[in-house]
Write a protein that holds these residues in place. Sequence first.
Motif, PDB file in Angstrom:
ATOM      1  N   HIS A  73       0.981  -1.584  -0.173  1.00 51.05           N
ATOM      2  CA  HIS A  73       0.062  -0.040   0.116  1.00 51.05           C
ATOM      3  C   HIS A  73       0.737   1.418   0.100  1.00 51.05           C
ATOM      4  CE1 HIS A  73      -3.824  -2.754   1.148  1.00 51.05           C
ATOM      5  NE2 HIS A  73      -3.049  -3.424   1.752  1.00 51.05           N
ATOM      6  N   MET A  74       0.608   2.080  -0.788  1.00 47.28           N
ATOM      7  CA  MET A  74       1.267   2.912  -1.095  1.00 47.28           C
ATOM      8  C   MET A  74       0.388   3.964  -0.255  1.00 47.28           C
ATOM      9  SD  MET A  74       3.928   5.194  -2.050  1.00 47.28           S
ATOM     10  CE  MET A  74       4.062   6.773  -2.219  1.00 47.28           C
ATOM     11  N   ILE A  75       1.328   4.675   0.794  1.00 49.03           N
ATOM     12  CA  ILE A  75       0.275   6.037   1.711  1.00 49.03           C
ATOM     13  C   ILE A  75       1.015   6.657   1.507  1.00 49.03           C
ATOM     14  CG2 ILE A  75      -0.025   3.462   3.184  1.00 49.03           C
ATOM     15  CD1 ILE A  75       1.746   4.447   5.244  1.00 49.03           C
ATOM     16  N   GLY A  76       2.219   7.561   1.292  1.00 51.65           N
ATOM     17  CA  GLY A  76       2.904   8.520   1.433  1.00 51.65           C
ATOM     18  C   GLY A  76       2.505   9.324   0.199  1.00 51.65           C
ATOM     19  N   HIS A  77       3.100  10.613   0.036  1.00 58.23           N
ATOM     20  CA  HIS A  77       2.818  11.266  -0.709  1.00 58.23           C
ATOM     21  C   HIS A  77       3.198  10.603  -2.157  1.00 58.23           C
ATOM     22  CE1 HIS A  77       2.044  14.918  -2.319  1.00 58.23           C
ATOM     23  NE2 HIS A  77       2.786  15.949  -2.948  1.00 58.23           N
ATOM     24  N   LEU A  78       2.799  10.855  -3.919  1.00 58.80           N
ATOM     25  CA  LEU A  78       3.070  10.092  -4.422  1.00 58.80           C
ATOM     26  C   LEU A  78       3.496  11.643  -5.468  1.00 58.80           C
ATOM     27  CD1 LEU A  78       3.971   8.306  -6.085  1.00 58.80           C
ATOM     28  CD2 LEU A  78       1.514   8.141  -6.094  1.00 58.80           C
ATOM     29  N   GLN A  79       5.021  11.890  -5.927  1.00 55.84           N
ATOM     30  CA  GLN A  79       4.907  12.379  -6.898  1.00 55.84           C
ATOM     31  C   GLN A  79       4.500  12.080  -8.316  1.00 55.84           C
ATOM     32  OE1 GLN A  79       8.618  13.359  -5.799  1.00 55.84           O
ATOM     33  NE2 GLN A  79       8.512  15.768  -4.734  1.00 55.84           N
ATOM     34  N   ARG A  80       4.114  13.241  -9.270  1.00 58.89           N
ATOM     35  CA  ARG A  80       3.403  12.070 -10.530  1.00 58.89           C
ATOM     36  C   ARG A  80       4.874  11.536 -11.547  1.00 58.89           C
ATOM     37  NH1 ARG A  80       1.862  17.524 -13.911  1.00 58.89           N
ATOM     38  NH2 ARG A  80       2.577  18.179 -12.653  1.00 58.89           N
ATOM     39  N   ASN A  81       6.030  12.311 -10.766  1.00 57.77           N
ATOM     40  CA  ASN A  81       7.424  11.700 -12.002  1.00 57.77           C
ATOM     41  C   ASN A  81       7.887  10.560 -11.033  1.00 57.77           C
ATOM     42  OD1 ASN A  81       8.692  12.553  -9.583  1.00 57.77           O
ATOM     43  ND2 ASN A  81       9.476  13.971 -10.912  1.00 57.77           N
ATOM     44  N   ILE A  93      -3.229   2.945  -4.193  1.00 58.56           N
ATOM     45  CA  ILE A  93      -2.554   4.176  -3.659  1.00 58.56           C
ATOM     46  C   ILE A  93      -3.685   4.821  -2.149  1.00 58.56           C
ATOM     47  CG2 ILE A  93      -1.927   6.383  -4.247  1.00 58.56           C
ATOM     48  CD1 ILE A  93      -1.202   4.180  -7.158  1.00 58.56           C
ATOM     49  N   HIS A  94      -2.766   5.045  -1.634  1.00 60.74           N
ATOM     50  CA  HIS A  94      -4.083   5.495  -0.706  1.00 60.74           C
ATOM     51  C   HIS A  94      -4.443   7.279  -0.610  1.00 60.74           C
ATOM     52  CE1 HIS A  94      -4.750   1.935   2.883  1.00 60.74           C
ATOM     53  NE2 HIS A  94      -4.101   1.271   1.305  1.00 60.74           N
ATOM     54  N   SER A  95      -2.863   8.091  -1.232  1.00 60.62           N
ATOM     55  CA  SER A  95      -2.821   9.048  -1.636  1.00 60.62           C
ATOM     56  C   SER A  95      -2.799  10.185  -2.049  1.00 60.62           C
ATOM     57  CB  SER A  95      -1.343   9.544  -0.525  1.00 60.62           C
ATOM     58  OG  SER A  95      -0.611   8.709  -1.206  1.00 60.62           O
ATOM     59  N   VAL A  96      -4.519   9.735  -3.479  1.00 59.34           N
ATOM     60  CA  VAL A  96      -4.735  10.702  -4.432  1.00 59.34           C
ATOM     61  C   VAL A  96      -5.016  12.248  -3.666  1.00 59.34           C
ATOM     62  CG1 VAL A  96      -6.017  10.779  -6.313  1.00 59.34           C
ATOM     63  CG2 VAL A  96      -4.625   8.651  -5.892  1.00 59.34           C
ATOM     64  N   ASP A  97      -4.862  12.987  -4.203  1.00 57.27           N
ATOM     65  CA  ASP A  97      -4.715  13.858  -3.477  1.00 57.27           C
ATOM     66  C   ASP A  97      -5.210  15.326  -4.417  1.00 57.27           C
ATOM     67  OD1 ASP A  97      -1.949  14.712  -3.572  1.00 57.27           O
ATOM     68  OD2 ASP A  97      -1.811  15.697  -2.227  1.00 57.27           O
ATOM     69  N   GLU A 104      -2.160  10.584 -13.767  1.00 57.79           N
ATOM     70  CA  GLU A 104      -0.864  10.811 -14.686  1.00 57.79           C
ATOM     71  C   GLU A 104      -1.375   9.128 -14.240  1.00 57.79           C
ATOM     72  OE1 GLU A 104       1.462  12.331 -15.950  1.00 57.79           O
ATOM     73  OE2 GLU A 104       3.019  10.605 -15.389  1.00 57.79           O
ATOM     74  N   ILE A 105      -1.773   8.557 -13.080  1.00 60.12           N
ATOM     75  CA  ILE A 105      -2.267   7.568 -12.743  1.00 60.12           C
ATOM     76  C   ILE A 105      -3.390   6.734 -13.775  1.00 60.12           C
ATOM     77  CG2 ILE A 105      -2.718   5.877 -11.116  1.00 60.12           C
ATOM     78  CD1 ILE A 105      -2.591   7.781  -9.170  1.00 60.12           C
ATOM     79  N   GLN A 106      -3.998   7.452 -14.012  1.00 59.44           N
ATOM     80  CA  GLN A 106      -4.737   7.308 -15.193  1.00 59.44           C
ATOM     81  C   GLN A 106      -3.829   6.752 -16.138  1.00 59.44           C
ATOM     82  OE1 GLN A 106      -7.882   5.777 -15.566  1.00 59.44           O
ATOM     83  NE2 GLN A 106      -7.382   6.395 -17.823  1.00 59.44           N
ATOM     84  N   LEU A 107      -2.945   7.438 -17.142  1.00 59.74           N
ATOM     85  CA  LEU A 107      -2.863   7.788 -18.400  1.00 59.74           C
ATOM     86  C   LEU A 107      -1.689   6.691 -17.601  1.00 59.74           C
ATOM     87  CD1 LEU A 107      -1.546   9.748 -20.379  1.00 59.74           C
ATOM     88  CD2 LEU A 107       0.830  10.274 -19.451  1.00 59.74           C
TER      89      LEU A 107
END
Length: 225
Positions: A73-81, A93-97, A104-107
């Motif tokens: 589980h990705m719980i931290g802030h996620l950078q687009r790159n 991914i718990h952190s979509v904000d 970007e995730i969709q792509l």
Amino acid sequence: MQEKLKIVQGKMKEACERSNRNIEEVTLIAVSKTKPVEKLLEIYDEGIRDFGENKVQEIMQKYPNVPEDANIHMIGHLQRNKVKQVIPYVTMIHSVDSLRLAKEIQLEAKKIDRVINVLLEVNVAREESKHGLFMEDVLGMVLELKDYKNLKVCGLMTIAPYVENAEDNRVIFQKLYQLAVDIRAKNIDNINMDVLSMGMSGDFEVAIEEGATMIRVGTSIFGTR
Ligand SMILES: *Cc1c(COP(=O)(O)O)cnc(C)c1O
């Protein structure tokens, strides 16, 4: 460490009993960030299959050495790159904000022909130091994301404030729960509100009492970081 895990599981059970919930409804995510793979495997051997990490680089390093049925589980802030790198590995991914991150995730998910499960992170307490959508912006976000074919909104996540007394966070958890109820009542296509990821070492019992379906516990299992 195994002893600590047993204590957490005992407290989970008691919180479920107090609130008339079935323990099967609550998934314990062992937050293994900063801890070596060996520690993680000891907890895996106790039957835990869900692990929380907050750094992409750490996920890439650790998880080739972890059995395939472990869920990351990705719980931290996620950078687009970093999205492209990490999505093949993660269960959720718990952190979509932000919409930009979701796009970007969709792509990238489309490129690998996967549907990525996500939660929308909500900054319920409106803390400046934290990421997350404000409560009033969540519905708008959901309405944007309902047409994304490779991203599945499964619910909401919050990181409650640091407090001395866990009771002080009860109202935060109640607000997140109610927001999920309100959005669910709108029956929006492709949007699910079943997952509520809330509660950490200091307050997971209160979070369970208020409807958490995933709790993220690090320190109480692995010790201080
Ligand atoms: C580190 C972390 C946790 C676990 O915190 P503990 O207090 O160690 O249980 C939970 N959620 C998020 C988002 C975290 O970054």
